[in-house]
Write an enzyme that holds these catalytic residues in place. Structure first.
Site, PDB file in Angstrom:
ATOM      1  N   GLU A  66       0.902  -1.248   0.043  1.00 30.53           N
ATOM      2  CA  GLU A  66       0.116  -0.064  -0.147  1.00 30.53           C
ATOM      3  C   GLU A  66       0.828   1.369   0.002  1.00 30.53           C
ATOM      4  O   GLU A  66       2.028   1.302   0.683  1.00 30.53           O
ATOM      5  CB  GLU A  66      -0.841  -0.005   1.195  1.00 30.53           C
ATOM      6  N   LYS A  84     -10.110   0.138  -2.275  1.00 30.30           N
ATOM      7  CA  LYS A  84     -10.478  -0.223  -0.867  1.00 30.30           C
ATOM      8  C   LYS A  84     -11.425  -0.060  -0.377  1.00 30.30           C
ATOM      9  O   LYS A  84     -12.014   1.288  -0.468  1.00 30.30           O
ATOM     10  CB  LYS A  84      -9.304   0.561  -0.131  1.00 30.30           C
ATOM     11  N   CYS A 115      -4.309  -3.505   4.012  1.00 30.01           N
ATOM     12  CA  CYS A 115      -3.953  -2.769   5.321  1.00 30.01           C
ATOM     13  C   CYS A 115      -5.101  -2.981   6.332  1.00 30.01           C
ATOM     14  O   CYS A 115      -5.269  -4.265   6.888  1.00 30.01           O
ATOM     15  CB  CYS A 115      -3.520  -1.583   5.063  1.00 30.01           C
TER      16      CYS A 115
END
Length: 569
Positions: free
Chosen positions: A300, A365, A415
């Site tokens: 990321e 995301k 994440c």
């Protein structure tokens, strides 16, 4: 006229003495509560003392089962337990936003163990109370993972068991079942110890084992037996003794110039670091020192320069993809369609960058982090703290959670997403044969990175998938479906991992039925509390019951007089 200052001080003295005496009277309960919270904390990385979670649950159960603990006391002890747990678990947050938000977050999260403490006192007299305590704990973990602002699953008990013997249970019911089993084991230990002590005090040691000990002993046996039944399947899936297709994948950890929020000021340096590390991997492949990967995972924020809008960034990524001759999954910040300088909304995106042709598939995301990637109620919170302005303008994406790289369906949990049960589950249910966790730990520290790596281990076992974790600063790893690290980097160093894995297609019971298992545990906890309230009939506060007793209902008084008249006639 008000009381004189001296009079107020005179009245305050007895109150302070009463408070001090109350603390002294509850000293052992307070010590056990704080110790329980600290023990639960050290069951998590970087300590990884998984067995401490069982001792933590036992101490908390002893406090809540003590006769002198009222419902209000249960709430208070639960809150204190939560503070002792969350404050030392989350200090890495202070490096990002300072001490006040860190302590405020810990206090908010401590409210959930407080609610558990209140509910546990209500159900503590029910037969089989360890079962209901564990179900209530599962219910509060569900609640904390849902509210506010989408929840904060960090601190779920299951994530402290990535090296523990019960880990294989996540294959059956996911993280909620593992948390339930750990807390049930601890509560059963408390019941076993309590019943044994009571028996020894009132019975001949040579007498037969009392029946009261049978239930907690049976509970512990069932938990261990369930683990023993599941573990061989978990171990077998990671030994390579199956027909799943072997492939080689790589994870690149390019590192950043320095830790902290300022890493973003060095965006081009971060991108260049990942390009250079990929070029080094390509050189080692040509020299025969590394295998040719089918695809490469970058972390990321490896390109915080939008490569879809910046030709220089696109050219650098294309150079790396051509050198390694494989698709690169690039963690990039991409402008959203309605981006403006006054409203710089973006998506946290993983782009599949093919050699020669450039960007192809993408994952935006879907679960973005409040107060980090975006600021809820920006107009309100921005007035409360100067740190609020540091929050980003990211917007959630949609999609299946799966991208295709070199023909392989890769599940992406970027994440923050890996903490949430639904993210990896949806990816696997949508066909992912391997999971990738691109993450950016440059704003945090090594302890936080180790905690997040534990999430990847739990997901690997839960869904029977190899997991590739790629971090900007580490810790990057390739994790087998039994939770073992096949390869791992250090923290804050440039490195790459080049590892053979197997593509898997089987779907575990947890992948299929995980939400149902969690729902059943929550229903059991809520049902136990409802049954206890109905059975006890004393959930109404004492002061309100006294008031109702002192003031009879008018209809009742009227009925009584009417009955008297009839009796006299």
């Amino acid at each position: 006229m008000g009381d004189a200052p001296g009079g107020r001080m005179t009245a305050l003295g007895p109150r302070l003495r009463g408070f001090g005496q109350a603390v002294v009277d509850r000293m052992w309960q307070l010590v056990a509560t704080i110790a329980g919270g600290l023990l639960l904390c050290v069951s998590f990385p970087p300590f990884d003392w998984w067995y401490c979670a069982f001792l933590s649950a036992a101490l908390l159960a002893w406090v809540l089962r003590t006769e002198s603990t009222t419902r209000a006391g249960g709430f208070g002890y639960g809150f204190l337990f939560g503070l002792a747990f969350y404050i030392p678990l989350l200090p890495w947050i202070s490096g990002l936003v300072g001490a006040v938000p860190w302590l405020a977050l810990a206090a908010v999260e401590a409210l959930f163990p407080a609610l558990f403490g209140l509910a546990a006192v209500v159900v503590r007299r029910l037969p089989g109370w360890p079962l209901w305590f564990a179900a209530l704990w599962a219910a509060q973990e569900w609640l904390k993972s849902s509210v506010p602002f989408g929840g904060f699953p960090w601190g779920v008990v299951a994530f402290g068991q990535s090296d523990g013997p019960l880990l294989s249970l996540v294959r059956i019911g996911g993280a909620p079942l593992l948390s339930f089993a750990v807390m049930l084991g601890g509560f059963a230990l408390a019941a076993l110890a309590g019943e044994t002590v009571q028996w020894l005090r009132g019975h001949d040691i040579r007498a037969a084992t009392p029946p009261a000990v049978v239930l907690p002993g049976a509970v512990i046996a069932v938990v261990l037996l369930g683990t023993a039944v599941v573990w061989p399947q978990v171990r077998h899936s990671a030994t390579g003794a199956v027909d799943d297709q072997p492939v080689t994948v790589a994870a690149v950890q390019g590192n950043v110039p320095r830790l902290g929020l300022e890493f973003n000021a060095q965006r081009r340096a971060v991108l260049d670091n990942h390009v250079e590390e990929t070029l080094r991997l390509a050189q080692d492949v040509r020299a025969g020192r590394a295998r040719q990967p089918m695809f490469v995972v970058w972390p990321e924020n490896s390109s915080d320069i939008d490569p879809l809008a910046n030709p220089d960034a696109a050219a650098r990524i294309s150079t790396a993809a051509a050198a390694i001759n494989a698709p690169i999954l690039v963690g990039a910040v991409v402008r959203a369609p309605n981006y403006t300088p006054d409203n710089p909304v973006s998506t946290n995106t993983v782009l599949v960058w093919n050699p020669g042709t450039g960007p192809a598939d993408r994952h935006d995301k879907r679960i973005v982090q409040p107060f980090g990637e975006y600021l809820p109620w920006r107009g309100f919170f921005s007035k409360l703290s100067p740190y609020a302005d540091r929050a980003g303008y990211f917007v959630p994406g949609d999609g299946t959670g799966v991208v295709t790289a070199a023909g392989v369906p890769v599940g992406i949990t970027t994440c923050w997403e890996v903490i949430f049960d639904r993210a990896a589950r949806e990816s696997v249910r949508n066909g992912a044969q391997v999971l990738a966790v691109p993450t950016n730990n440059a704003t945090f520290d090594e302890a936080m990175s180790r905690q997040q790596l534990a999430f990847g281990k739990v997901r690997a076992v839960e869904h029977d998938r190899y997991v590739v974790v790629a971090g900007t600063t580490g810790i990057s790893a390739v994790i087998a479906p039994d939770g073992r690290d096949l390869a791992r980097t250090g923290f804050f160093e440039p490195a790459y991992l080049d590892t053979q894995i197997r593509l898997k297609t089987d779907v575990t019971p947890a992948t299929r039925w995980g939400p149902l298992v969690q729902a059943l545990l929550v229903i059991a906890g809520v049902g136990a509390m409802t049954a206890a309230i109905l059975h006890n009939g004393n959930f109404v506060p004492t002061w309100l019951r006294r008031r109702r007793t002192a003031t009879p209902d008018p209809d009742t008084r009227s009925g009584a007089r009417s009955g008297s008249n009839k009796g006299a006639s």
